[in-house]
Scaffold this motif. Structure first.
Motif, short mmCIF file in Angstrom:
data_model
loop_
_atom_site.label_atom_id
_atom_site.label_comp_id
_atom_site.label_asym_id
_atom_site.label_seq_id
_atom_site.Cartn_x
_atom_site.Cartn_y
_atom_site.Cartn_z
N ALA A 103 8.26 22.81 4.17
CA ALA A 103 7.30 23.69 4.83
C ALA A 103 5.93 23.69 4.16
O ALA A 103 5.00 24.36 4.63
CB ALA A 103 7.84 25.12 4.87
N MET A 171 13.25 16.34 7.16
CA MET A 171 12.34 17.47 7.32
C MET A 171 11.13 17.35 6.40
O MET A 171 10.02 17.73 6.76
CB MET A 171 13.06 18.79 7.07
CG MET A 171 13.96 19.23 8.21
SD MET A 171 14.56 20.93 8.03
CE MET A 171 15.75 20.72 6.70
N LYS A 176 3.75 17.28 10.42
CA LYS A 176 3.54 18.72 10.42
C LYS A 176 3.37 19.27 11.85
O LYS A 176 3.61 20.45 12.09
CB LYS A 176 2.33 19.08 9.57
CG LYS A 176 2.49 18.72 8.09
CD LYS A 176 3.74 19.35 7.50
CE LYS A 176 3.98 18.91 6.07
NZ LYS A 176 5.23 19.47 5.50
N SER A 179 6.39 21.31 13.77
CA SER A 179 6.61 22.76 13.79
C SER A 179 5.51 23.52 14.51
O SER A 179 5.71 24.65 14.95
CB SER A 179 6.73 23.29 12.35
OG SER A 179 5.55 23.02 11.62
N SER A 180 4.35 22.90 14.66
CA SER A 180 3.25 23.61 15.31
C SER A 180 3.18 23.35 16.81
O SER A 180 2.75 24.20 17.58
CB SER A 180 1.92 23.21 14.66
OG SER A 180 1.68 21.83 14.80
N LEU A 183 8.41 22.13 17.92
CA LEU A 183 9.49 23.09 17.64
C LEU A 183 8.92 24.25 16.81
O LEU A 183 9.15 24.32 15.59
CB LEU A 183 10.64 22.40 16.89
CG LEU A 183 11.31 21.22 17.59
CD1 LEU A 183 12.27 20.53 16.65
CD2 LEU A 183 12.04 21.69 18.85
N PRO A 184 8.18 25.15 17.42
CA PRO A 184 7.52 26.22 16.67
C PRO A 184 8.47 27.13 15.91
O PRO A 184 8.07 27.77 14.93
CB PRO A 184 6.77 27.00 17.76
CG PRO A 184 7.43 26.63 19.05
CD PRO A 184 7.90 25.23 18.87
N LEU A 186 10.55 26.30 13.87
CA LEU A 186 10.72 25.76 12.52
C LEU A 186 9.80 26.44 11.52
O LEU A 186 9.99 26.31 10.31
CB LEU A 186 10.47 24.25 12.51
CG LEU A 186 11.41 23.39 13.37
CD1 LEU A 186 11.08 21.91 13.20
CD2 LEU A 186 12.87 23.66 13.05
N LYS A 187 8.78 27.13 12.01
CA LYS A 187 7.85 27.82 11.11
C LYS A 187 8.55 28.93 10.34
O LYS A 187 8.12 29.31 9.25
CB LYS A 187 6.67 28.40 11.90
CG LYS A 187 5.74 27.35 12.48
CD LYS A 187 4.60 28.02 13.24
CE LYS A 187 3.66 26.99 13.85
NZ LYS A 187 2.57 27.64 14.62
N THR A 189 10.80 29.57 8.05
CA THR A 189 11.59 28.80 7.08
C THR A 189 12.81 29.57 6.58
O THR A 189 13.83 28.96 6.25
CB THR A 189 10.71 28.39 5.88
OG1 THR A 189 10.08 29.55 5.33
CG2 THR A 189 9.65 27.39 6.31
N LEU A 192 15.37 29.11 9.25
CA LEU A 192 15.75 27.70 9.26
C LEU A 192 16.69 27.40 8.10
O LEU A 192 17.73 26.74 8.29
CB LEU A 192 14.50 26.81 9.19
CG LEU A 192 14.75 25.31 9.11
CD1 LEU A 192 15.52 24.82 10.33
CD2 LEU A 192 13.42 24.55 8.98
#
Length: 226
Positions: A103, A171, A176, A179-180, A183-184, A186-187, A189, A192
């Motif tokens: 992350a 991952m 980057k 996640s933005s 697959l938002p 994933l932000k 953490t 996750l």
């Protein structure tokens, strides 16, 4: 007579060359990064590379080991493993660490070096495996084997370790934008990491159950003769 203080100039120079070469190898790859360019960027000469690393090949080996350490060092793994006597908590600490590493806004240059080496192995790959991968793999195999209740060299333990570690490595090197823009979720953490741990532990339990069921039953012990 005054005691001489050990000089740190040599170690500073070595670290500077290592850092400079690492960034260049990460950007261009081993084949495209010349000793001349490394020396120019580091502000040093070839004699310094030969002295500290024995040449460009030795420098690349050192860069690979440092790059793998940036993913997770053996010291970090040992520290994580000492946080608890419960192997499940040890694995949880490792997986959480890897998710948190993935992350980071900007991955260290070592991530890209390891990815390049994995996609296009160089003659230095055996050195990387021997010096960096094997010691960490032995430690992790012990943890996974303890969770599964199987010897650490059992085939199912070895395969399970790969399936445990590989998603974490993916991952760390994933774009980057994943996640933005893709697959938002994933932000988050924390969520996750928790779900990765749950997923991995459930998988280990399932594989261990099948592996034990497939083992031949122990032969009956012979009775004592009278």
């Amino acid at each position: 007579m005054a005691t001489r203080t050990p000089r740190t100039d040599g170690n500073t120079t070595r670290l500077h060359i290592l850092e400079t070469a690492g960034r260049l190898f990460a950007a261009q790859g081993f084949a495209e990064s010349t000793s001349k360019e490394i020396c120019t960027r580091a502000g040093t000469n070839m004699a310094a590379i030969n002295y500290h690393f024995g040449g460009r090949d030795g420098l690349y080996e050192a860069v690979l080991v440092e790059a793998h350490k940036q993913l997770v060092s053996l010291d970090e793994l040992m520290a994580l493993s000492l946080e608890s006597t419960d192997p499940r908590l040890k694995l949880r600490a490792f997986l959480t660490h890897m998710v948190e590493m993935s992350a980071q806004p900007k991955a260290p240059w070592g991530f890209r070096v390891v990815l390049r080496e994995a996609l296009s192995p160089s003659p230095a790959m055996p050195a990387l495996i021997q010096r960096a991968v094997l010691p960490k793999a032995r430690l992790m195999r012990g943890i996974v084997g303890e969770i599964m209740g199987l010897p650490d060299d059992h085939p199912s333990v070895q395969r399970s370790l790969l399936l445990t570690v590989l998603p974490c490595l993916v991952m760390t090197v994933a774009p980057k934008d994943l996640s933005s823009k893709v697959l938002p979720a994933l932000k988050d953490t924390q969520a996750l990491a928790e779900e990765v741990v749950r997923y991995v532990l459930a998988g280990l339990d399932a594989v261990a159950k099948d592996a034990k069921a497939a083992e031949p039953s122990a032969a009956p012990k012979a009775g004592k003769r009278r």
